[in-house]
Structures are given as structure tokens and as C-alpha cells.
Design an enzyme around this catalytic site. Sequence first.
Site, PDB file in Angstrom:
ATOM      1  N   SER A  54       0.848  -1.060  -0.400  1.00  0.00           N
ATOM      2  CA  SER A  54       0.234  -0.042  -0.267  1.00  0.00           C
ATOM      3  C   SER A  54       0.774   1.582   0.470  1.00  0.00           C
ATOM      4  CB  SER A  54      -1.092  -0.164   1.438  1.00  0.00           C
ATOM      5  OG  SER A  54      -2.400   1.061   0.992  1.00  0.00           O
ATOM      6  N   LEU A  55       0.714   1.990   0.666  1.00  0.00           N
ATOM      7  CA  LEU A  55       1.197   3.141   0.868  1.00  0.00           C
ATOM      8  C   LEU A  55       3.201   2.947   0.896  1.00  0.00           C
ATOM      9  CD1 LEU A  55       2.194   6.458   1.909  1.00  0.00           C
ATOM     10  CD2 LEU A  55       2.032   5.773   4.087  1.00  0.00           C
TER      11      LEU A  55
END
Length: 262
Positions: free
Chosen positions: A104-105
Site C-alpha cells: 500500500s503506502l
Amino acid sequence: MSVATSDDVLSRWLPFRALTGAEPGALPLYCLPHAGGAASAFRTWQGKLPGVAVQPVQPPGRESRHREPPYQRMPPLVSDLADAVLTDVETTAAGRRYALYGHSLGAIVAFELVREIRRRGGPQPVHLFVSGSDAPHLTCEDGPQVRRMNRDQVVALLRKLGGTPEWLLADQGALEMILPAVQADFTVKETYVYQDEPPLDVPISALMSDADPRVEPAKAAGWRAQTSGHHAPHPFDGGHFAVFEQATRTHEIVAEALRPWV
């Protein structure tokens, strides 16, 4: 004022550094968590990949670093992380070889970390694994900004994404501890501005789920444009955290890609 030593810095960024369960000389795999996530997200991966020393990365503002202010912008995060990773690689990695995994991030942070290390003339990773993320040049936050949400809205988002225990979402004291890091991390993502640079000369494996509410399949496929080397897409059934829920398969993919280096 005391000056932090390199060991102090590494112990903060890599809290499980001495607990990999790997043989000396094993290939380091630095694992970067999702927004609001912590090193513990990858703790169970240690000892599961033959010849690989899984090193979960701990950003500030959570768990063992909960008293430190979290980053809210990508450049200082990547710069400080590059200092830590390069120090560890230069002192412990056989042949200065290592790999990166970001979810994700963490996928965008890992990508920008590789580019920062390249700008410094440092050793490139032998492989970059990304999951749960659009390609960096295609990612955009066109919905409600998490950094401007109230507590109930953030909790609703975390519940939708999965991956956060329900008992934690229902515990007001626990929420007080985790929400600042969650919103700071989303601020990093929502203020991120992609800059054109040449593609990486690093193989990229992209692990993406078919029912991930945060990732568009066409944008996830865009990771191909970010490497001049090999690109391997790996589709998963499931939501945003399918790579953790199906950890055995994830480990098999990672182990196979790293086999030439271990």
C-alpha cells in the site's frame, strides 16, 4: 544532548533486526508497511523465507516509536529511511545485496526509496516487491482526504479496508494511539507528487488483489512502466490485505523471485 549512533538509528528503524531467524549472510528483505501499519505487520514473515533475512521497517509514530512524531511528507521520510537502509546494507549485507517489499503506502515509499538510493549512487536492490498500490505515476487521491476526516470517518475507512482488528477499532484508548500515525501516513500519500525519472533497472513483482477498494487494476498494471527489467504481475483473490491473509502464497512468490540471490 546525546548524539544517536548508527546502532541507535538502526534499532529504531529495524526493531527486529536481530530476530530474523536467518543464517548469517542471508539476503536482507526490508519490508515497509501500509498507512498506519507498523513493523509487526511483517513480524510473522521472519523465518519463513529460506536464505532471506526479513527486516520489518518501523516508521515513527507507532509501536516502539510511538513517542516520535510521524512523517507527513514523502521526501524527508525517504531521505531518512535511505540513511538507515544504506547503513544496514553497507555493514551487514553480503555483497551489498538486498531486496525491498512495500504494501500500500509502503509500496510507494519503497519505490521512492530505490530512486533516492539511485540518486546517491548506492547499491540497487536485486528485486522490488509491491502490493496493494496503484503504480506511482498513476496514483491519485480523488476521493475524500483522510487527513481531513474525523475519527468516525477514519474508523469506517479502516473497517472497510480490513486488516485492523475490530477490538482495536472499538477501543477508544487504542484509537487515540494509532489514529495520529494513520492520518499522518495518509497525508504522506495524499501530498505525494510523482516526478518523472528514468525507469528503475530493478525487477518488479506486483501483487494485486481483485477486490481491493483502494487499487484500480489498470493502474496497478502500470508498475510495468517503472522498470526496464523484468515485471511479474501476481493476481490475488481478495481485498486490500490479501497478501497477508494468503501469506503462504505471498512467501512462495517472494522466495521464487529471490532464489537466484540466496
